[in-house]
Design an enzyme around this catalytic site. Structure first.
Site, PDB file in Angstrom:
ATOM      1  N   HIS A 155       0.818  -1.228   0.000  1.00 32.55           N
ATOM      2  CA  HIS A 155       0.000   0.000   0.000  1.00 32.55           C
ATOM      3  C   HIS A 155       0.845   1.270   0.000  1.00 32.55           C
ATOM      4  O   HIS A 155       0.303   2.363  -0.113  1.00 32.55           O
ATOM      5  CB  HIS A 155      -0.956  -0.013   1.197  1.00 32.55           C
ATOM      6  CG  HIS A 155      -2.046  -1.027   1.047  1.00 32.55           C
ATOM      7  ND1 HIS A 155      -3.303  -0.716   0.601  1.00 32.55           N
ATOM      8  CD2 HIS A 155      -2.050  -2.374   1.239  1.00 32.55           C
ATOM      9  CE1 HIS A 155      -4.038  -1.809   0.539  1.00 32.55           C
ATOM     10  NE2 HIS A 155      -3.300  -2.836   0.919  1.00 32.55           N
ATOM     11  N   ASP A 362       3.445   9.426  -1.214  1.00 35.30           N
ATOM     12  CA  ASP A 362       2.286   8.661  -0.766  1.00 35.30           C
ATOM     13  C   ASP A 362       2.039   7.533  -1.759  1.00 35.30           C
ATOM     14  O   ASP A 362       2.034   7.774  -2.971  1.00 35.30           O
ATOM     15  CB  ASP A 362       1.049   9.585  -0.731  1.00 35.30           C
ATOM     16  CG  ASP A 362       0.147   9.318   0.464  1.00 35.30           C
ATOM     17  OD1 ASP A 362       0.073   8.151   0.883  1.00 35.30           O
ATOM     18  OD2 ASP A 362      -0.472  10.274   0.962  1.00 35.30           O
TER      19      ASP A 362
END
Ligand code: GDG
Length: 466
Positions: A155, A362
């Site tokens: 992730h 991110d």
């Protein structure tokens, strides 16, 4: 359809509050359909690890949790996962701490998960492991003889090779990923870095989606996670959201609100965001009293020192900017350390003229997609998005910003405030379609289909020896 076993650090049991994240809802659906189980840490501490498993079933979703010892949590979760891998994978080698105990604890806890999970696995089950806490788990299950179809999804970003090699024993860690059949990343950029590592550091060869290292060939793919866009759009129309919207609008007195929503984490670029906003205030005195920034930042990982430091730094920075620019009836930054239920959050997104999403790095960033989904199609806001968020690839109609540059942030806020309704609607419309059309259910189904399509173990496969 094969039974699905999901393994991740934490599990999310369905509850009635409707506050589960999109990933949890999508996985719950897949687990329900396949009568599978989601396994993870309970979040509880036990004096002595016994391997006891707590079994639950809520709304047709089975979960199984184990408790860990305090030393496990210190070394595995706060240690190797959050002090070593998280900063390193977010390109922050300056913050990455390495300790042999962390690595030992990480491996011990993964072994504990392998021991606990192994008896629950049937030969036809598909196993889906999530995130950086659990990288070696697949290899440990193979070592115990499991030949199941297995996938791993990361992730967070995959760092460039030159950074990753700063981790002691990096090749040992990375080689365990080759025990899976499919390894997934959010973006081509992270996938490219992984391929680069496999070629340069492991002598691997790349052929389309396939990477071969030694006698193992795995699929490595980019598959960006989505959100539950329909539910988010509906949440923004809910009574709760509309009340929130009215409450905020009343407090704004015709001012434009910029919103940021982030876990309090250094990867989210909050200090840089505040500095960029301060630069905007300095350069645009005409905008004073006309605009304000609401930053929602629920604390996270408070036991890790770098998180305590960022919290202290932000407290003082918000205080300094407010001290410098506030007037008796205007405060430029509303800095809020509490979280809000999802419906209220949707109302907050909708009431903001600008969504300011400026992570330094991110993996994806779901807040950017949620902001888009929550906008009123008749009067949408503007998304300002860091070029270093994984979501930037899909949300190309956002106003792109370099989060390291206060000048870039200043210009982006100025442009966003200036943008006429037609252009706001045009940009938002394209992004909303994309967020709606590639949602979290499609993401989860797509990954599962990849598993289902996998061939049985290849001849000469290392697993055959197990
Ligand atoms: C990791 C990766 C990747 C935040 N405050 C509240 C609240 N939130 C929710 C948001 C959003 C989630 O937390 C945060 O997700 P992000 O994607 O922005 O960031 P991470 O937590 O760092 O997630 C990231 C993600 O995994 C998925 O793969 O995108 O790159 O770092 O959903 O809404 N939710 C509620 N109240 C809050 O106050 N209800």
């Amino acid at each position: 359809m094969s039974r699905l076993i999901v393994i991740s650090n934490r599990v999310s049991r369905p509850n009635k509050s409707g506050n589960q994240g999109g990933l949890a809802v999508a996985l719950a659906q897949a687990l329900r359909e396949s009568r599978g189980t989601w396994i993870g840490w309970s979040g509880e501490i036990t004096d002595n690890f016994t391997g006891h498993i707590g079994f639950y079933e809520d709304d047709g979703v089975k979960t199984a949790t184990i408790d860990l010892e305090e030393q496990d949590v210190d070394e595995y979760y706060n240690g190797y996962a959050n002090k070593t891998l998280w900063p390193l994978f977010h390109f922050r080698i300056d913050l990455a701490e390495y300790a042999r105990d962390f690595e030992g604890g990480y491996n011990r806890v993964n072994q504990r998960f392998a021991d606990t999970t192994a008896p629950l696995i049937e030969p036809e089950d598909v196993i889906w492991v999530h995130d950086y806490h659990m990288i070696p788990l697949g290899q440990m299950l193979r070592d115990r003889g499991h030949r199941n179809k297995m996938g791993f999804f990361l992730h967070i970003p995959w760092p460039p090779t030159r950074l990753l090699v700063s981790l002691p024993h990096h090749s040992k860690l990375v080689s365990t990923l080759f025990a899976y059949d499919v390894v997934g990343f959010h973006t081509e950029e992270w996938l490219e870095s992984f391929r680069h590592y496999a070629e340069r550091e492991m002598g691997g060869t790349v052929n389309g989606d396939f990477i071969t290292v030694g006698d193992r060939t795995i699929q490595a793919v980019a598959c960006p996670i989505g959100i539950n866009a329909k539910e988010f759009a509906e949440a923004a129309e809910s009574e709760v959201a509309q009340n929130m919207l009215r409450q905020i609008r009343a407090s704004l007195q015709d001012r434009s609100m910029i919103v940021g929503v982030d876990r309090l984490d250094y990867s989210k670029g909050l200090e840089e965001r505040f500095n960029g906003y301060a630069r905007f205030l300095k350069d645009h005195p005409d905008q004073h009293r006309k605009v304000l920034l609401t930053q929602i930042a629920p604390p996270s990982r408070g036991e890790v020192e770098s998180y305590q430091q960022i919290r202290a730094a932000l407290d003082s920075l918000a205080g300094r900017i407010n001290g410098e620019y506030s007037d008796v009836d205007w405060t430029p930054i509303r800095y809020v350390n509490q979280g809000y239920p999802r419906d209220k959050l949707a109302g907050i997104y909708r009431s903001a003229r600008i969504g300011l999403v400026t992570p330094l790095r991110d993996g994806m960033n779901l807040v950017a997609k949620e902001y888009v989904a929550a906008q009123d199609p008749e009067d949408p806001g503007v998304l300002i998005l860091s070029e270093f968020a994984g979501a930037a690839v899909e949300l190309a109609e956002s106003v792109s910003v370099n989060p390291y540059s206060a000048r870039s942030m200043d210009a982006a806020i100025d442009a966003a405030l200036d943008m006429d309704e037609e252009e706001r609607a045009r940009r938002l419309d394209s992004m909303r379609k994309r967020v709606r059309d590639w949602n979290v259910d499609q993401w989860a189904n797509h990954v599962r289909e990849r598993f289902e399509a996998l061939a049985k173990p290849q001849a000469g496969d290392a697993r055959s020896a197990a």
